[in-house]
Motif scaffolding. Structure first.
Motif, short mmCIF file in Angstrom:
data_model
loop_
_atom_site.label_atom_id
_atom_site.label_comp_id
_atom_site.label_asym_id
_atom_site.label_seq_id
_atom_site.Cartn_x
_atom_site.Cartn_y
_atom_site.Cartn_z
N TYR A 99 0.85 -1.19 0.00
CA TYR A 99 0.00 0.00 0.00
C TYR A 99 0.89 1.24 0.00
CZ TYR A 99 -3.83 -3.14 1.34
OH TYR A 99 -4.77 -4.14 1.36
N VAL A 100 0.53 2.21 -0.84
CA VAL A 100 1.32 3.44 -0.97
C VAL A 100 0.41 4.64 -0.82
CG1 VAL A 100 2.85 4.80 -2.45
CG2 VAL A 100 2.92 2.28 -2.56
N ASP A 101 0.76 5.55 0.09
CA ASP A 101 0.01 6.80 0.22
C ASP A 101 0.95 7.88 0.74
OD1 ASP A 101 -3.27 7.31 0.24
OD2 ASP A 101 -2.12 8.83 1.32
N HIS A 102 0.68 9.13 0.38
CA HIS A 102 1.55 10.22 0.81
C HIS A 102 1.07 10.87 2.10
CE1 HIS A 102 -1.58 12.70 -0.95
NE2 HIS A 102 -1.04 13.74 -0.38
N VAL A 107 -0.84 6.61 6.47
CA VAL A 107 0.22 5.60 6.53
C VAL A 107 0.35 5.05 7.95
CG1 VAL A 107 2.73 5.28 6.36
CG2 VAL A 107 1.48 6.47 4.54
N THR A 108 0.31 5.93 8.95
CA THR A 108 0.42 5.49 10.34
C THR A 108 -0.72 4.55 10.70
OG1 THR A 108 1.57 7.51 11.00
CG2 THR A 108 0.48 6.26 12.73
N SER A 110 -2.52 2.80 8.65
CA SER A 110 -2.39 1.59 7.84
C SER A 110 -1.41 0.61 8.48
CB SER A 110 -1.92 1.94 6.42
OG SER A 110 -2.86 2.76 5.76
N ARG A 111 -0.29 1.12 8.92
CA ARG A 111 0.71 0.24 9.53
C ARG A 111 0.19 -0.40 10.81
NH1 ARG A 111 5.69 4.38 8.17
NH2 ARG A 111 6.18 3.51 6.10
N VAL A 122 3.56 -1.06 3.84
CA VAL A 122 3.02 0.29 3.63
C VAL A 122 4.19 1.23 3.36
CG1 VAL A 122 1.60 2.14 4.57
CG2 VAL A 122 1.15 -0.23 5.25
N GLN A 124 5.16 5.32 2.60
CA GLN A 124 4.74 6.73 2.54
C GLN A 124 5.48 7.39 1.39
OE1 GLN A 124 4.98 9.06 6.15
NE2 GLN A 124 4.72 10.98 5.03
#
Length: 266
Positions: A99-102, A107-108, A110-111, A122, A124
Motif C-alpha cells: 500500500y502506498v500513500d503520501h 500511513v500510520t 495503515s501500519r 506500507v 509513505q
C-alpha cells in the motif's frame, strides 16, 4: 496506536474523507465536516463511494482469477474493511500487497491496522514519484518484478492535475512491470452530471484540501491507458464494469460519477 506524526488538523485529507465515506473510524472532525458538505452538494456520493469499493473488489477478483498474486495499491488511503489484501486472499492466501500513500496519518493508521502481516507493507510516498515508489525497500522486498503485478490506481488519478502529466505517471509504472501485469483504474467524471454540481464538488476539494480534483471524460481516461490493453468492457461507469449480477446494473449508470477500467500489459 503509537505516536502520530505532526499533521494539520485544520485541513481535511482526501484519504481520511474517503475512510469516512466507507464507514471507517480513522478520520477527524475536519474530514467529517467536509464529507457532509460534499454530500450536501452531491447527495449520491455515498452510493458512488460504495460502487467504487465494489468495483475494487471485482477488479481484484478478476486479477486473482488470472493468476496475479501481487498488488501495488497506489494512493491506497486507509485499508478499511474490503481492502485489497482481504479480497485477494479469499481466493489466493499467498497474495502480497504493498500500500502506498503520501498522507502521513493514513500511513500510520495503515501500519497499525496491518500489524505484523508479512505479506503486506506500507510505503509513505507520492505516487507521482514513480522512481521513488518503485525503489522503496518495501516494494522491492515484497514484490517480484519478474512476475505479473496488479497496479491499483483506484479513485486517485483524479487527484493528479494535468500539469503533473498523469499519463506519464501511469506509463512509468507500466514500463516497470512485466507482461501479464494489470492496471486497475477508477476515476471521477463529469460526464452525465449536472455541470453546476460537478463544478461545486471540484471547487470544494480545491479550496479545502491539498489535493484538488480533476474530473475527466471517458476519452481522457482512455488516453491514460496507453500501452495497456483494456479488457472488456473497456472504460465504463462504475456499476457496468463486470457486474456480479444483473441486479447490480442500474438503469442510470451515469448517476455514479465515476469511470472504471482494467488494462492488461501484453
Amino acid at each position: 496506536m503509537g505516536e502520530r506524526p505532526d499533521i494539520d488538523l485544520t485541513r481535511p485529507s482526501a484519504a481520511r474523507v474517503y475512510d469516512y465515506y466507507l464507514g471507517g473510524a480513522h478520520n477527524f472532525a475536519v474530514d467529517r465536516e467536509m464529507a457532509r458538505k460534499a454530500v450536501e452538494l452531491w447527495p449520491d456520493l455515498p452510493l458512488i463511494m460504495q460502487a467504487n469499493r465494489a468495483f475494487l473488489r471485482r477488479a481484484v477478483e478478476y486479477c486473482v482469477a488470472r493468476g496475479v498474486r501481487q498488488f501495488l495499491d497506489l494512493g491506497s488511503g486507509i485499508p478499511t474493511v474490503g481492502n485489497v489484501h482481504e479480497v485477494a486472499r479469499r481466493v489466493a492466501p499467498d497474495a502480497r500487497v504493498v500500500y502506498v500513500d503520501h498522507d502521513p496519518i493514513a500511513v500510520t493508521y495503515s501500519r497499525n491496522i496491518l500489524g505484523d502481516d508479512r505479506r503486506t507493507a506500507v510505503v509513505q510516498e507520492d505516487l507521482r514519484r514513480a522512481c521513488d515508489v518503485l525503489a522503496a525497500p518495501e516494494v522491492r522486498g515484497l514484490l517480484d518484478f519478474d512476475e505479473p503485478i496488479a497496479v491499483m490506481m483506484v479513485a486517485v488519478l483524479h487527484f493528479v492535475p494535468d500539469e503533473d502529466r498523469p499519463a506519464d505517471v501511469v506509463a512509468a509504472y507500466r514500463d516497470a512491470v512485466p507482461p501479464g501485469s494489470h492496471l486497475v483504474v477508477s476515476h471521477a467524471t463529469h460526464e452525465g452530471q449536472d455541470a453546476e454540481a460537478a463544478d461545486s464538488h471540484q471547487d470544494l476539494y480545491r479550496k479545502r484540501t491539498a489535493t484538488p480534483m480533476t474530473m475527466r471524460s471517458t476519452e481522457e481516461v482512455r488516453a491514460l491507458l496507453a500501452g495497456w490493453e483494456p479488457v472488456e468492457p473497456g472504460v465504463v461507469h462504475l456499476p457496468l464494469w463486470r457486474p456480479a449480477s444483473h441486479e447490480d446494473v442500474t438503469d442510470r449508470p451515469e448517476r455514479f460519477a465515476g469511470l472504471a477500467v482494467v488494462g492488461r500489459k501484453g
